[in-house]
Write a protein that holds these residues in place. Structure first.
Motif, PDB file in Angstrom:
ATOM      1  N   LEU A  18      49.740  47.248  26.585  1.00 58.51           N
ATOM      2  CA  LEU A  18      50.130  46.896  27.713  1.00 58.51           C
ATOM      3  C   LEU A  18      50.717  45.347  27.423  1.00 58.51           C
ATOM      4  CD1 LEU A  18      46.803  47.655  29.920  1.00 58.51           C
ATOM      5  CD2 LEU A  18      49.308  48.645  30.115  1.00 58.51           C
ATOM      6  N   ALA A  19      50.237  44.673  26.494  1.00 55.26           N
ATOM      7  CA  ALA A  19      50.788  43.251  26.248  1.00 55.26           C
ATOM      8  C   ALA A  19      52.341  43.468  25.676  1.00 55.26           C
ATOM      9  CB  ALA A  19      49.906  42.849  25.195  1.00 55.26           C
ATOM     10  N   THR A  20      52.444  44.514  24.909  1.00 54.93           N
ATOM     11  CA  THR A  20      53.645  44.733  24.313  1.00 54.93           C
ATOM     12  C   THR A  20      54.771  45.148  25.365  1.00 54.93           C
ATOM     13  OG1 THR A  20      52.880  45.256  22.156  1.00 54.93           O
ATOM     14  CG2 THR A  20      55.319  45.742  22.567  1.00 54.93           C
ATOM     15  N   SER A  21      54.495  46.065  26.138  1.00 49.88           N
ATOM     16  CA  SER A  21      55.306  46.645  27.477  1.00 49.88           C
ATOM     17  C   SER A  21      55.578  45.635  28.396  1.00 49.88           C
ATOM     18  CB  SER A  21      54.498  47.765  27.938  1.00 49.88           C
ATOM     19  OG  SER A  21      53.278  47.426  28.564  1.00 49.88           O
ATOM     20  N   PHE A  22      54.524  44.791  28.911  1.00 48.85           N
ATOM     21  CA  PHE A  22      54.771  43.785  29.737  1.00 48.85           C
ATOM     22  C   PHE A  22      55.800  42.612  29.211  1.00 48.85           C
ATOM     23  CE2 PHE A  22      50.423  44.258  31.828  1.00 48.85           C
ATOM     24  CZ  PHE A  22      51.036  45.258  32.542  1.00 48.85           C
ATOM     25  N   ARG A  23      55.859  42.310  27.675  1.00 49.52           N
ATOM     26  CA  ARG A  23      56.470  41.430  27.395  1.00 49.52           C
ATOM     27  C   ARG A  23      58.057  41.905  27.339  1.00 49.52           C
ATOM     28  NH1 ARG A  23      59.932  38.721  26.075  1.00 49.52           N
ATOM     29  NH2 ARG A  23      60.262  37.119  24.324  1.00 49.52           N
ATOM     30  N   VAL A  24      58.166  43.413  26.901  1.00 51.74           N
ATOM     31  CA  VAL A  24      59.626  43.703  26.894  1.00 51.74           C
ATOM     32  C   VAL A  24      59.840  43.783  28.280  1.00 51.74           C
ATOM     33  CG1 VAL A  24      60.767  45.856  26.555  1.00 51.74           C
ATOM     34  CG2 VAL A  24      59.057  45.050  24.832  1.00 51.74           C
ATOM     35  N   LEU A  25      59.039  44.422  29.336  1.00 52.72           N
ATOM     36  CA  LEU A  25      59.656  44.554  30.581  1.00 52.72           C
ATOM     37  C   LEU A  25      60.012  43.368  31.252  1.00 52.72           C
ATOM     38  CD1 LEU A  25      56.848  47.075  32.091  1.00 52.72           C
ATOM     39  CD2 LEU A  25      59.504  47.491  32.218  1.00 52.72           C
ATOM     40  N   PHE A  26      59.431  42.287  31.116  1.00 55.62           N
ATOM     41  CA  PHE A  26      59.815  40.965  31.602  1.00 55.62           C
ATOM     42  C   PHE A  26      60.787  39.848  30.971  1.00 55.62           C
ATOM     43  CE2 PHE A  26      55.651  42.035  33.903  1.00 55.62           C
ATOM     44  CZ  PHE A  26      56.189  42.170  34.969  1.00 55.62           C
ATOM     45  N   SER A  27      61.188  40.653  30.007  1.00 55.51           N
ATOM     46  CA  SER A  27      62.447  39.761  29.169  1.00 55.51           C
ATOM     47  C   SER A  27      63.573  39.843  29.959  1.00 55.51           C
ATOM     48  CB  SER A  27      62.405  40.719  27.674  1.00 55.51           C
ATOM     49  OG  SER A  27      63.478  39.929  27.158  1.00 55.51           O
ATOM     50  N   ARG A  28      64.358  38.766  29.798  1.00 60.87           N
ATOM     51  CA  ARG A  28      65.346  38.421  30.368  1.00 60.87           C
ATOM     52  C   ARG A  28      66.944  38.957  29.748  1.00 60.87           C
ATOM     53  NH1 ARG A  28      65.041  32.524  33.072  1.00 60.87           N
ATOM     54  NH2 ARG A  28      63.149  32.732  34.303  1.00 60.87           N
ATOM     55  N   LYS A  29      66.580  39.375  28.640  1.00 64.49           N
ATOM     56  CA  LYS A  29      67.841  39.904  27.631  1.00 64.49           C
ATOM     57  C   LYS A  29      67.609  41.375  27.861  1.00 64.49           C
ATOM     58  CE  LYS A  29      67.044  35.982  24.454  1.00 64.49           C
ATOM     59  NZ  LYS A  29      66.793  35.661  22.967  1.00 64.49           N
ATOM     60  N   PHE A  35      64.149  47.495  30.121  1.00 63.14           N
ATOM     61  CA  PHE A  35      63.164  47.908  31.279  1.00 63.14           C
ATOM     62  C   PHE A  35      62.931  49.254  30.856  1.00 63.14           C
ATOM     63  CE2 PHE A  35      63.220  50.880  34.977  1.00 63.14           C
ATOM     64  CZ  PHE A  35      62.174  50.198  35.858  1.00 63.14           C
ATOM     65  N   TYR A  36      63.776  50.243  30.327  1.00 67.06           N
ATOM     66  CA  TYR A  36      63.363  51.662  29.929  1.00 67.06           C
ATOM     67  C   TYR A  36      62.446  51.530  28.807  1.00 67.06           C
ATOM     68  CZ  TYR A  36      66.466  53.180  33.511  1.00 67.06           C
ATOM     69  OH  TYR A  36      66.981  53.609  34.938  1.00 67.06           O
ATOM     70  N   LEU A  37      62.751  50.817  27.646  1.00 68.58           N
ATOM     71  CA  LEU A  37      61.979  50.734  26.671  1.00 68.58           C
ATOM     72  C   LEU A  37      60.550  50.113  27.031  1.00 68.58           C
ATOM     73  CD1 LEU A  37      61.338  50.811  23.626  1.00 68.58           C
ATOM     74  CD2 LEU A  37      62.365  48.359  23.342  1.00 68.58           C
ATOM     75  N   GLY A  38      60.219  49.201  27.913  1.00 67.04           N
ATOM     76  CA  GLY A  38      59.118  48.702  28.465  1.00 67.04           C
ATOM     77  C   GLY A  38      58.202  49.920  29.100  1.00 67.04           C
ATOM     78  N   MET A  39      59.122  50.539  29.947  1.00 67.87           N
ATOM     79  CA  MET A  39      58.564  51.622  30.677  1.00 67.87           C
ATOM     80  C   MET A  39      57.968  52.677  29.505  1.00 67.87           C
ATOM     81  SD  MET A  39      58.147  50.958  34.149  1.00 67.87           S
ATOM     82  CE  MET A  39      57.831  52.547  34.620  1.00 67.87           C
ATOM     83  N   TYR A  83      66.475  54.846  27.649  1.00 64.32           N
ATOM     84  CA  TYR A  83      66.752  53.741  27.022  1.00 64.32           C
ATOM     85  C   TYR A  83      67.522  54.012  25.768  1.00 64.32           C
ATOM     86  CZ  TYR A  83      65.482  50.974  22.706  1.00 64.32           C
ATOM     87  OH  TYR A  83      65.497  50.344  21.638  1.00 64.32           O
ATOM     88  N   VAL A  84      67.700  55.205  25.067  1.00 63.43           N
ATOM     89  CA  VAL A  84      68.790  55.482  24.164  1.00 63.43           C
ATOM     90  C   VAL A  84      70.020  55.315  24.600  1.00 63.43           C
ATOM     91  CG1 VAL A  84      69.433  57.299  22.612  1.00 63.43           C
ATOM     92  CG2 VAL A  84      67.221  56.816  22.518  1.00 63.43           C
ATOM     93  N   ARG A  85      70.145  56.114  26.015  1.00 60.04           N
ATOM     94  CA  ARG A  85      71.294  56.326  26.572  1.00 60.04           C
ATOM     95  C   ARG A  85      71.940  54.955  26.831  1.00 60.04           C
ATOM     96  NH1 ARG A  85      71.671  57.475  32.782  1.00 60.04           N
ATOM     97  NH2 ARG A  85      70.968  55.306  32.619  1.00 60.04           N
ATOM     98  N   ASN A  86      71.269  54.057  27.291  1.00 62.28           N
ATOM     99  CA  ASN A  86      71.610  52.709  27.764  1.00 62.28           C
ATOM    100  C   ASN A  86      71.957  51.697  26.404  1.00 62.28           C
ATOM    101  OD1 ASN A  86      71.366  53.530  30.278  1.00 62.28           O
ATOM    102  ND2 ASN A  86      70.195  51.554  30.967  1.00 62.28           N
TER     103      ASN A  86
END
Length: 391
Positions: A18-29, A35-39, A83-86
């Motif tokens: 959860l900590a890692t996914s939130f960190r990835v999801l709310f990244s601005r880069k 987004f898809y990696l976080g999901m 994620y891979v596609r993007n």
């Protein structure tokens, strides 16, 4: 004792996931990619909540509502594919119809909620749905997930690196990460498929499939933890000096260029003003493949006159003159907050150098220092770095 260790394992997976996914999801880069990696990470983390529920429920009663978290496994394959596609695509936008990939998850999630809401009603419909949703790993769904992995693999195999415009070295690193990631996903869903195909009587509390899923979760989290530059698409730091293949004469002086005075004073001043404006205002030297013909087209000055002008005024060939501009830009940007997280290679790339060999040669020739030595000096005291100058 084993049950306690299992519960502890699943709890750690939930917390870290959860900590890692939130960190990835709310990244601005790289939002469309992160987004898809976080999901993907979030789906595996929430599945570990269900694992914790199964293992710890024998010690203490937990809300049955936690059963709905097992439905998030339906997000793993679509999010991995997207994620891979993007990452492989240069398009930064999320697709208009990407939401269609999440329809199976919405359906299964709704059925789980319906079964939970009607768990006290002994109806045939509820019992039938409960039996059908008891185990998410059906042959149909596992086949669909394998299809996702198949197309994901085809995207990687058909990717043409030559068409990518940018830092090829860093792109190769990202592609290598995507290949490892794809093999991991392929192994996961293939193993789940074979496991379910061979073992038809899958029990409700069979945790072997979930162990595989959490292995992927820990692998991805570990990679992002130790190599975050893959996620941020940043350059790794490397030591310019360590390249033993470069043989450079560090005492090389400026080339003796014949000076041909073909231009009168007024014309020369006019051309110098144009040259200064085009290079400094438009920062054309930041282009990786910038040649004198490009400068001629921008200024309206012939290649012949440009070459003579640079030779007579600065005592340099065109390429040396452009490299000095890049070094000046490097010096001006070195303490810029926007560059604080860049590696030396990233700074060199951002200054217009297209390879580390070119950058190394230019720095050693015009400053007497390698880029790494120059970096240390300029960060400590920028005023002491004027080892080069223009006339």
């Amino acid at each position: 004792m084993i049950d306690i260790l299992l519960s502890l394992f699943f709890f750690i997976a939930t917390f870290a996931g959860l900590a890692t996914s939130f960190r990835v999801l709310f990244s601005r880069k790289n939002y469309s990619k992160s987004f898809y990696l976080g999901m993907f990470l979030l789906s595996l983390a929430l599945v570990s909540v269900y694992n914790f529920y199964l293992s710890a429920n024998i010690f203490k009663d937990f809300p049955d509502l936690l059963v709905i978290t097992k439905s998030f496994i339906f997000l793993a394959a679509p999010c991995s594919f997207l994620y891979v596609r993007n990452v492989l695509s240069e398009n930064e936008k999320i697709g208009r119809y990407d939401w269609l990939h999440f329809i199976p998850f919405v359906i299964y999630f709704g059925l789980i909620l319906l079964v939970y809401a009607g768990r006290y009603a002994e109806s045939e419909v509820t019992n039938y749905l409960a039996a059908k949703t008891n185990n998410p790993f059906s042959i149909l769904m596992l086949t669909i997930w394998l299809i996702y992995v198949f197309f994901q693999t085809m995207l990687i195999l058909n990717y043409d690196l030559k068409k990518f415009r940018g830092n090829q070295l860093e792109r190769i690193k990202v592609i290598n990460w995507i290949k490892v990631y794809n093999l991991m996903i392929l192994f996961l869903f293939s193993t789940l498929f074979v496991h379910h195909f061979l073992v038809r009587q899958v029990k409700f509390d069979d945790l072997s499939c979930y162990f595989l899923i959490l292995t992927v979760l820990f692998f991805t989290m570990g990679w992002l933890y130790f190599k975050p530059q893959i996620f941020y698409n940043q350059e790794e730091t490397f030591d310019f000096v360590s390249d033993a293949t470069l043989v450079i004469k560090s005492k090389e002086t400026k080339n003796n260029v014949p000076i041909i005075n073909e231009l009168n004073v007024e014309k020369k001043e006019e051309y110098l003003l144009k040259l200064d404006y085009v290079l400094n205002a438009k920062k054309l030297f930041l282009k990786k493949d910038f040649v004198i013909r490009d400068l001629s087209e921008e200024t309206g000055i012939s290649v012949h006159h440009l070459s003579n002008l640079i030779n007579s005024e600065f005592g340099l060939h065109f390429q040396d003159y452009i490299n000095l501009k890049r070094i000046e830009y490097f010096k001006d940007k070195i303490n810029d907050p926007e560059w604080k997280d860049l590696s030396l290679e990233g700074m060199a790339w951002g200054s217009g150098f297209k390879s580390r060999t070119t950058c190394f040669r230019a720095f050693l020739k015009h400053t007497g220092k390698s880029p790494s030595e120059y970096f240390k000096t300029i960060r400590l005291n920028p005023a002491q770095t004027n080892a080069y100058y223009f006339k």
